[in-house]
Design a protein around this motif. Structure first.
Motif, PDB file in Angstrom:
ATOM      1  N   ARG A  15       0.830  -1.214   0.000  1.00 11.64           N
ATOM      2  CA  ARG A  15       0.000   0.000   0.000  1.00 11.64           C
ATOM      3  C   ARG A  15       0.857   1.253   0.000  1.00 11.64           C
ATOM      4  N   ASP A  16       1.924   1.254   0.791  1.00 12.08           N
ATOM      5  CA  ASP A  16       2.808   2.420   0.823  1.00 12.08           C
ATOM      6  C   ASP A  16       3.458   2.647  -0.537  1.00 12.08           C
ATOM      7  N   ARG A  19       0.764   4.068  -2.873  1.00 11.13           N
ATOM      8  CA  ARG A  19       0.520   5.488  -2.583  1.00 11.13           C
ATOM      9  C   ARG A  19       1.660   6.362  -3.101  1.00 11.13           C
ATOM     10  N   ALA A  20       2.887   5.907  -2.918  1.00 13.89           N
ATOM     11  CA  ALA A  20       4.037   6.669  -3.403  1.00 13.89           C
ATOM     12  C   ALA A  20       3.998   6.795  -4.923  1.00 13.89           C
ATOM     13  N   GLU A  21       3.609   5.726  -5.602  1.00 10.69           N
ATOM     14  CA  GLU A  21       3.508   5.779  -7.061  1.00 10.69           C
ATOM     15  C   GLU A  21       2.435   6.753  -7.513  1.00 10.69           C
ATOM     16  N   ILE A  22       1.303   6.764  -6.830  1.00 10.13           N
ATOM     17  CA  ILE A  22       0.228   7.704  -7.168  1.00 10.13           C
ATOM     18  C   ILE A  22       0.706   9.132  -6.963  1.00 10.13           C
ATOM     19  N   ARG A  23       1.329   9.398  -5.809  1.00 12.92           N
ATOM     20  CA  ARG A  23       1.837  10.756  -5.526  1.00 12.92           C
ATOM     21  C   ARG A  23       2.805  11.211  -6.607  1.00 12.92           C
ATOM     22  N   GLU A  24       3.753  10.348  -6.932  1.00 12.15           N
ATOM     23  CA  GLU A  24       4.752  10.719  -7.931  1.00 12.15           C
ATOM     24  C   GLU A  24       4.112  10.936  -9.299  1.00 12.15           C
ATOM     25  N   GLU A  73      -3.801  13.018  -4.647  1.00 11.95           N
ATOM     26  CA  GLU A  73      -2.382  13.234  -4.905  1.00 11.95           C
ATOM     27  C   GLU A  73      -1.514  12.784  -3.731  1.00 11.95           C
ATOM     28  N   ARG A  74      -2.092  12.721  -2.567  1.00  9.59           N
ATOM     29  CA  ARG A  74      -1.361  12.194  -1.406  1.00  9.59           C
ATOM     30  C   ARG A  74      -1.385  10.674  -1.369  1.00  9.59           C
ATOM     31  N   GLY A  75      -2.058  10.066  -2.336  1.00 10.79           N
ATOM     32  CA  GLY A  75      -2.036   8.627  -2.458  1.00 10.79           C
ATOM     33  C   GLY A  75      -3.249   7.910  -1.936  1.00 10.79           C
ATOM     34  N   ASN A  76      -4.257   8.642  -1.496  1.00  6.96           N
ATOM     35  CA  ASN A  76      -5.467   8.015  -0.993  1.00  6.96           C
ATOM     36  C   ASN A  76      -6.456   7.856  -2.141  1.00  6.96           C
TER      37      ASN A  76
END
Length: 89
Positions: A15-16, A19-24, A73-76
Motif C-alpha cells: 500500500r505504501d 501510494r508513493a507511485e500515485i503521488r509521484e 495526490e497524497r495517495g489516498n
C-alpha cells in the motif's frame, strides 16, 4: 503474528508503494502542464510558485473539489470512480 488488519502486516509495504507511485505520477504530470496549455488564465503572474498546474486548477479541470484532488495526490485513491480518473486524465 501479523494479521490482515495489522498496520504492520505484509500488505502495508504494498500500500505504501502504491501510494508513493500515485503521488509521484500525479505530481509529475501536474508539473508538466502549464495553465496556458490547459486553457486557464495565468493567475499570480511572476509570483507563481509552481511551473505547472496548481492542485486547485487540476481539480477545476477534473470537476472535483480541490480537497478531493489533494487526497488523491497524497495517495489516498481508495474507491476512486472511473469518471474521476477520466476527469483527471
Amino acid at each position: 503474528m501479523a494479521g490482515r488488519n495489522d498496520p504492520n502486516g505484509p500488505n502495508r509495504d504494498i500500500r505504501d508503494d502504491f501510494r508513493a507511485e500515485i503521488r509521484e505520477f500525479l505530481g509529475t504530470r501536474r508539473a508538466r502542464v502549464t495553465p496556458e496549455q490547459a486553457g486557464l488564465p495565468l493567475y499570480g503572474g511572476e509570483r507563481r510558485r509552481v511551473t505547472g498546474l496548481r492542485r486547485e486548477e487540476v481539480a477545476l479541470l477534473a470537476g472535483i473539489s480541490s480537497e478531493y484532488y489533494t487526497r488523491l495526490e497524497r495517495g489516498n485513491a481508495t474507491g476512486v470512480s472511473e469518471s474521476v480518473i477520466e476527469g483527471i486524465a
